[in-house]
Design a protein around this motif. Sequence first.
Motif, short mmCIF file in Angstrom:
data_model
loop_
_atom_site.label_atom_id
_atom_site.label_comp_id
_atom_site.label_asym_id
_atom_site.label_seq_id
_atom_site.Cartn_x
_atom_site.Cartn_y
_atom_site.Cartn_z
N PRO A 93 15.37 58.99 87.30
CA PRO A 93 15.64 60.15 88.14
C PRO A 93 15.86 59.76 89.60
CG PRO A 93 13.73 60.54 86.73
CD PRO A 93 14.09 59.09 86.60
N GLY A 94 17.04 60.08 90.13
CA GLY A 94 17.36 59.80 91.52
C GLY A 94 17.58 58.33 91.83
N PHE A 95 17.69 57.49 90.81
CA PHE A 95 17.86 56.05 91.05
C PHE A 95 18.86 55.51 90.06
CE2 PHE A 95 16.85 51.58 90.50
CZ PHE A 95 16.65 51.15 91.80
N LYS A 96 19.93 54.91 90.56
CA LYS A 96 20.94 54.31 89.69
C LYS A 96 21.08 52.82 90.03
CE LYS A 96 22.32 58.05 87.59
NZ LYS A 96 21.84 58.32 86.29
N LYS A 97 21.31 52.05 89.00
CA LYS A 97 21.52 50.61 89.16
C LYS A 97 22.79 50.37 89.96
CE LYS A 97 22.68 46.68 86.29
NZ LYS A 97 22.88 46.23 84.93
N ASP A 98 22.75 49.45 90.92
CA ASP A 98 23.91 49.07 91.73
C ASP A 98 24.13 47.58 91.54
OD1 ASP A 98 25.87 48.54 93.57
OD2 ASP A 98 24.88 49.55 95.23
N ALA A 99 25.02 47.21 90.62
CA ALA A 99 25.25 45.80 90.31
C ALA A 99 25.77 45.02 91.50
CB ALA A 99 26.22 45.69 89.14
N ALA A 100 26.48 45.68 92.42
CA ALA A 100 27.06 44.99 93.56
C ALA A 100 26.00 44.36 94.46
CB ALA A 100 27.92 45.95 94.37
N VAL A 101 24.84 44.98 94.56
CA VAL A 101 23.79 44.43 95.42
C VAL A 101 22.54 44.03 94.64
CG1 VAL A 101 24.55 45.65 97.49
CG2 VAL A 101 22.93 46.75 95.96
N GLY A 102 22.60 44.11 93.31
CA GLY A 102 21.46 43.71 92.49
C GLY A 102 20.34 44.73 92.46
N LYS A 103 20.57 45.90 93.03
CA LYS A 103 19.55 46.95 93.06
C LYS A 103 19.34 47.48 91.66
CE LYS A 103 18.43 51.19 95.51
NZ LYS A 103 18.91 52.17 96.48
N GLY A 104 18.11 47.53 91.22
CA GLY A 104 17.80 48.04 89.90
C GLY A 104 17.73 46.97 88.84
N SER A 117 3.89 43.20 83.09
CA SER A 117 4.82 43.04 84.20
C SER A 117 5.04 44.39 84.87
CB SER A 117 6.16 42.46 83.72
OG SER A 117 7.01 42.22 84.81
N ASP A 118 4.43 44.56 86.05
CA ASP A 118 4.68 45.76 86.86
C ASP A 118 5.97 45.48 87.63
OD1 ASP A 118 2.37 46.93 85.92
OD2 ASP A 118 1.16 46.24 87.61
N LEU A 119 6.90 46.42 87.58
CA LEU A 119 8.23 46.22 88.15
C LEU A 119 8.45 47.19 89.31
CD1 LEU A 119 10.06 46.06 84.71
CD2 LEU A 119 9.60 44.12 86.24
N ASP A 120 8.78 46.66 90.48
CA ASP A 120 9.09 47.49 91.65
C ASP A 120 10.55 47.27 92.01
OD1 ASP A 120 9.04 49.08 93.88
OD2 ASP A 120 7.33 48.08 94.82
N PHE A 121 11.31 48.35 91.99
CA PHE A 121 12.73 48.27 92.30
C PHE A 121 13.03 48.86 93.65
CE2 PHE A 121 12.45 48.15 87.70
CZ PHE A 121 13.35 47.15 87.38
#
Length: 121
Positions: A93-104, A117-121
């Motif tokens: 919700p409210g967060f989309k993967k951005d392959a261009a900058v590696g976000k997500g 594994s706790d994951l913080d994006f």
Amino acid sequence: MWRFAAWMFGLIWAAACVGGCSEASDVPASAGLKATVSGVVAVNGKAVTGGTLVFKPNHADPSTPTATATVQSDGKYTVETFSGPCEVSYEGPGFKKDAAVGKGTRTIFLEEGENTSDLDF
């Protein structure tokens, strides 16, 4: 004539069992051993309230299957995948993967058996 028909039936049945009754898996041998991973997903340090994680093992064989985990309302997830390096991507919700900058996307290493594994994006 019925002997020939019975013989053909037996031959077809045997072929079907060899091809369809086998215990061989579609998972490539290079996939690694089974690993279970669980943890909490956060965005900027705050636990998320849902979403999806995709675990893509980074193995030489591109046919190694991915695993998908549904993130619960408290941010927790559990999934079974393969040991070794694994690329994890998150969309929620409210967060989309951005392959261009590696976000997500994160890369983690999973051991055989249980992992946290706790994951913080």
